[in-house]
Design a protein around this motif. Sequence first.
Motif, PDB file in Angstrom:
ATOM      1  N   LEU A 801    -102.070  59.497  31.166  1.00  0.00           N
ATOM      2  CA  LEU A 801    -101.470  60.205  32.286  1.00  0.00           C
ATOM      3  C   LEU A 801    -102.372  61.369  32.700  1.00  0.00           C
ATOM      4  CD1 LEU A 801     -98.903  60.373  34.060  1.00  0.00           C
ATOM      5  CD2 LEU A 801     -97.992  62.014  32.401  1.00  0.00           C
ATOM      6  N   GLY A 802    -102.673  61.449  33.987  1.00  0.00           N
ATOM      7  CA  GLY A 802    -103.506  62.522  34.497  1.00  0.00           C
ATOM      8  C   GLY A 802    -104.949  62.138  34.689  1.00  0.00           C
ATOM      9  N   LEU A 803    -105.367  61.025  34.107  1.00  0.00           N
ATOM     10  CA  LEU A 803    -106.745  60.582  34.308  1.00  0.00           C
ATOM     11  C   LEU A 803    -106.853  59.897  35.673  1.00  0.00           C
ATOM     12  CD1 LEU A 803    -107.585  59.037  30.818  1.00  0.00           C
ATOM     13  CD2 LEU A 803    -108.231  61.287  31.688  1.00  0.00           C
ATOM     14  N   PRO A 804    -107.852  60.256  36.467  1.00  0.00           N
ATOM     15  CA  PRO A 804    -107.964  59.654  37.817  1.00  0.00           C
ATOM     16  C   PRO A 804    -108.030  58.134  37.796  1.00  0.00           C
ATOM     17  CG  PRO A 804    -109.405  61.562  37.592  1.00  0.00           C
ATOM     18  CD  PRO A 804    -108.857  61.295  36.220  1.00  0.00           C
ATOM     19  N   ALA A 840     -88.616  55.258  26.108  1.00  0.00           N
ATOM     20  CA  ALA A 840     -89.093  56.638  26.051  1.00  0.00           C
ATOM     21  C   ALA A 840     -90.565  56.739  26.441  1.00  0.00           C
ATOM     22  CB  ALA A 840     -88.860  57.218  24.657  1.00  0.00           C
ATOM     23  N   GLU A 841     -91.378  55.760  25.985  1.00  0.00           N
ATOM     24  CA  GLU A 841     -92.805  55.788  26.326  1.00  0.00           C
ATOM     25  C   GLU A 841     -93.018  55.586  27.827  1.00  0.00           C
ATOM     26  OE1 GLU A 841     -95.350  56.734  24.881  1.00  0.00           O
ATOM     27  OE2 GLU A 841     -95.203  56.415  22.728  1.00  0.00           O
ATOM     28  N   LEU A 842     -92.237  54.704  28.435  1.00  0.00           N
ATOM     29  CA  LEU A 842     -92.378  54.473  29.870  1.00  0.00           C
ATOM     30  C   LEU A 842     -92.008  55.741  30.656  1.00  0.00           C
ATOM     31  CD1 LEU A 842     -90.901  50.863  30.104  1.00  0.00           C
ATOM     32  CD2 LEU A 842     -93.279  51.528  30.510  1.00  0.00           C
ATOM     33  N   LEU A 843     -90.977  56.429  30.174  1.00  0.00           N
ATOM     34  CA  LEU A 843     -90.609  57.680  30.827  1.00  0.00           C
ATOM     35  C   LEU A 843     -91.686  58.745  30.612  1.00  0.00           C
ATOM     36  CD1 LEU A 843     -86.806  57.713  29.946  1.00  0.00           C
ATOM     37  CD2 LEU A 843     -87.808  57.467  32.236  1.00  0.00           C
ATOM     38  N   ARG A 844     -92.291  58.748  29.423  1.00  0.00           N
ATOM     39  CA  ARG A 844     -93.381  59.696  29.163  1.00  0.00           C
ATOM     40  C   ARG A 844     -94.547  59.415  30.103  1.00  0.00           C
ATOM     41  NH1 ARG A 844     -97.926  60.509  25.506  1.00  0.00           N
ATOM     42  NH2 ARG A 844     -97.727  58.373  24.682  1.00  0.00           N
ATOM     43  N   ALA A 845     -94.798  58.145  30.386  1.00  0.00           N
ATOM     44  CA  ALA A 845     -95.879  57.786  31.308  1.00  0.00           C
ATOM     45  C   ALA A 845     -95.596  58.278  32.725  1.00  0.00           C
ATOM     46  CB  ALA A 845     -96.085  56.271  31.317  1.00  0.00           C
ATOM     47  N   GLU A 846     -94.316  58.600  33.007  1.00  0.00           N
ATOM     48  CA  GLU A 846     -93.926  59.114  34.314  1.00  0.00           C
ATOM     49  C   GLU A 846     -93.565  60.597  34.255  1.00  0.00           C
ATOM     50  OE1 GLU A 846     -91.931  54.975  36.034  1.00  0.00           O
ATOM     51  OE2 GLU A 846     -90.710  56.362  34.850  1.00  0.00           O
ATOM     52  N   SER A 847     -93.860  61.228  33.100  1.00  0.00           N
ATOM     53  CA  SER A 847     -93.532  62.643  32.874  1.00  0.00           C
ATOM     54  C   SER A 847     -92.038  62.895  33.047  1.00  0.00           C
ATOM     55  CB  SER A 847     -94.318  63.553  33.840  1.00  0.00           C
ATOM     56  OG  SER A 847     -95.702  63.417  33.635  1.00  0.00           O
ATOM     57  N   ALA A 848     -91.219  61.917  32.644  1.00  0.00           N
ATOM     58  CA  ALA A 848     -89.773  62.037  32.825  1.00  0.00           C
ATOM     59  C   ALA A 848     -89.017  61.938  31.506  1.00  0.00           C
ATOM     60  CB  ALA A 848     -89.279  60.959  33.792  1.00  0.00           C
ATOM     61  N   ASP A 849     -89.710  61.905  30.372  1.00  0.00           N
ATOM     62  CA  ASP A 849     -89.018  61.783  29.087  1.00  0.00           C
ATOM     63  C   ASP A 849     -88.401  63.110  28.687  1.00  0.00           C
ATOM     64  OD1 ASP A 849     -91.685  62.757  28.827  1.00  0.00           O
ATOM     65  OD2 ASP A 849     -91.570  62.449  26.651  1.00  0.00           O
ATOM     66  N   THR A 850     -87.340  63.032  27.905  1.00  0.00           N
ATOM     67  CA  THR A 850     -86.636  64.215  27.409  1.00  0.00           C
ATOM     68  C   THR A 850     -86.462  64.092  25.905  1.00  0.00           C
ATOM     69  OG1 THR A 850     -84.434  63.267  27.621  1.00  0.00           O
ATOM     70  CG2 THR A 850     -85.364  64.326  29.595  1.00  0.00           C
TER      71      THR A 850
END
Length: 1018
Positions: A801-804, A840-850
């Motif tokens: 996440l964040g890499l162009p 949870a990992e998919l949400l982390r990939a979208e910066s949406a995990d809690t």
Amino acid sequence: MLGPVQTRSVSPVFVGRTEELNSLNEALSRAAAGEPQALLLGGEAGVGKTRLVEEFATAACRQGAVVALGGCVEIGADGLPFAPFSTALRALRRALPAEFAAAASGQEEELARLLPEMGEGLPARRTGRHDEESLARLFELTARLLERVAAERTVVVALEDLHWADASTRHLLAYLFRTLRTGRLVVLATYRADDIHRRHPLRPLLAELDRLRTVRRIELGRFTRDEVSRQIAGILATEPNPGQVDDIFERSDGNAFFVEELAVCATEGCAGLTDSLRDLLLVRVEGLPESTQRVARVVAEGGSTVEYRLLAAVSGLAEDDLIEALRAAVNANILSPAPDGDGYRFRHSLVREAVADDLLPGERSRLNRRYAEALEADPTLVPADERVMRLASYWYHAHDPSKALPAVLDASVTARRRHAYAEQLRLLERAMELWDTAPEDVRAALRPVDFTEVYPPCGCDPATAPLRYLDLMAEAAVAGRLGGERERALKITKRALHLLEDDGDPLRAAWFWVQRSHLVQGLARGDGWTELATAEELVRGLPPSEVHAEVLSNFANWSMVHCPGPEAVTAAERAVEYARMVGAREIEMNACLTNAGLAVESGDVEAGLAEMFEILRQTLDDGLSTVASRVYVNLPNALEAIGRSREAIPILEEGLAYARKFRLSDKEAWIWGNLAESLYSLGRWDQAADAAVRAERVGRSARPRGFHAANRAVLALARGELSEAARHLTAARGYFGSHDRAPQHDLPLSDLAIGVAAGEGRLLDARAALERVLDTGFPPGTQRYAWPLLLTAATMEADSLGLPVAEQNRAKILDRIREAARPLATNAPVWLAHERWLRAELLRAESADTPDHWSEAVTAFEPLERPYDLARVRHRLAQALLSAPGGAEQPDRDRATELLRLAHAAADHLGARPLADAVTLLAQRARLSLTAAQSPEPDDPVRSLGLTGRERDVLRLVALGRTNRQIAEELFISPKTASVHVSNILAKLAVSGRGEAAAVAHRLGLFPQRALHAPVTE
């Protein structure tokens, strides 16, 4: 009988070979120290191999070693199955009877295939179905027998004339050279180097053995002029004339045997000597009396050695005349008594070959007929274990199809009983060659039940119907498959199916299609589906039969591995039904096992497992070792699939003992691979690595080795050894090939490919590997492989996440992962845990995990025995706690600290460096300490009770209500050690149970509420 004879052509002085003899003696010394030695001794005919072996054997005996000699036997150009090993083992049994009996105890029936006399007094041998493991069992038993016999005494096993060896002998020798690991043993084999032409069957074996570091190859060269001079001096017992030495050296070119022949010819004044090798070898034979020449011709056609009584029956000479003829041949160094004193042989095989080549065609067939007739009249003329094979050879070379066909078929049965499948195939091919020329009444008298164990139905009773040509082809196809001659077997099935095109026998055709399915898979020519589908189409609608049941059983098993679904279940159920109708017990059990495996994969877990346990019990009771060994592979594999790894371990250990007992090497390799997988899941990674290595050592087929390589790759990847993981992944792909893409192998390899590419920063390659899988989809029942693969892909996306380079198509890829996961089963706790982790990992990939998402994953994994997975999700939960709004508050920091300490302890214990480094980095960024809490002050009440630091940790967990097993897992100690600590605590606190100990801890306030949830100390 002849008494001492003169051997003046053999030099009493051993000439040269100092370096070679030193090498052999050095090998003997190493063997005496407990390091088995394997040597190959090559050289042209007549160069002195046998003399060197004799000198070495004499020296070894002087040092207390036991020497067992065996030679490959040539009978009319046909090698006897296992002949050199049979002879050597027989000699070893005579020399060390007590040690041999102890080493062979309990395995006499199987060893009787090599030494028939060991089967005397035993119950009639069980026939059973032959399979791919039969030969491996015999080979493994022979290797372990030699190791045990040589455990306390140095043993030399010398096998001569390997260029005549049958295929089974070559395969057994290769197996010994690869697997001997212990024992004071030297295995030495000799061969003629000049006979090994480009297509000689020994050539591939020599190339294979050259690649083994444990095998030493020695090549004997020709003598120099000085050595030739010393050899002649020894023969003549006087210093030779220099001119004579020059002449003999030039003619012989340094070949020791030719030097002998020329030296004797020169002293006897042989006339008419030419430069022709054939003339050189025949010149002294032609100088003997006619009766002696006649005996020499008879011996030449009889084989490597001819027994005296057999020679007497064939020669037709009166006894006195025969003895005189033999005495003349022995005195002239043409013949020599056999080592066991029961016959005669040519002193050198080159002379025998020259005499045999000089026979006229009619003379050769006449001699073979006389040998065969003599042996039929009195079977006691030759050893019992050679009788059938030699009779078949004699009748075949007598060119009498009416006699040769039954004899060759009898010999093929003997070869099959000895697991000499390559020789069985050669004999069956001869039978097919003789079939059309044999009289009709001879063929009509033959019955399938007498000569085959394969009965493709022909609508008749095999006990009364005549043997058919297709019966021979069926038996030959199986012999080729079991003996590793798959190409020849494939050609036989092709010919058989061509003959069956107009035969109207669909069952027989279906049977041959099943064989082709096995063969094309074994040859990596395809996945075998087309052939199985053809067979299934042929039997559709036909009444139940054994072939019908076998087709359905194979169809169901193939479907379970490649594309499990309703069709596979239906085929398995019908296979069980049909097998029961026709009494095919082994097919029934195989089909039941397939059905049970399909039940587990479809979600009916408990019923499927119960059925597997019952099949194991029944097959063990019935002695169905092939099916039982398959259960030992499939049952623990099913337990591992649903996350019950600890239950799988004892079954796998039991399976290893069973596979070793029955010498099922490939099944043992699969079991070792499954054990490695379960040990990895349980966090016992060092043991898992050892099990994977054992799988590689034991496995002989490509697929078990591919499974081993994949296991090694998984472990290397988890430990951050990316180059090792990539190397093992490449090896695994090579073993599995590209012709048979079974999901159970293909999906884990794709998972590894994604993980390795992601670890090396090759995001686009990893995504390409993922998309190839998603384009194909996950077949039903493959959720055990699908969940980890999707999780690897989701983790890669979240980490990038964040890499162009990662932003392009990210949303599409995440949607595809979610879509692929939606239909996957979650009815096993481990699958449900992976589903929550993936979400949870998919949400982390979208910066949406809690933290709540990760708490669900941690909660799902905590009851499971997956320390590595638990550590990973604990790390992610700590990260989420520290990143969440309010994450700087003390309660969240305290919880994150505890989680990171637990994750780091697990990662450090496992050697999972990437995880340990990630945990350390996160703790540093959050300014959290991963070290244990400070030791209590001297007035700490825990210390005042006399508890050690470790007992303090154990008591804290007891106060939390943990069991001994849970305490052991959290503290990374064994349950037994935890039990000892608990007992010590109870004694020091003077309480009677765990509840009272917890009450004391609470009453005295030994652990504040926060401390109860703090990480333990070392």
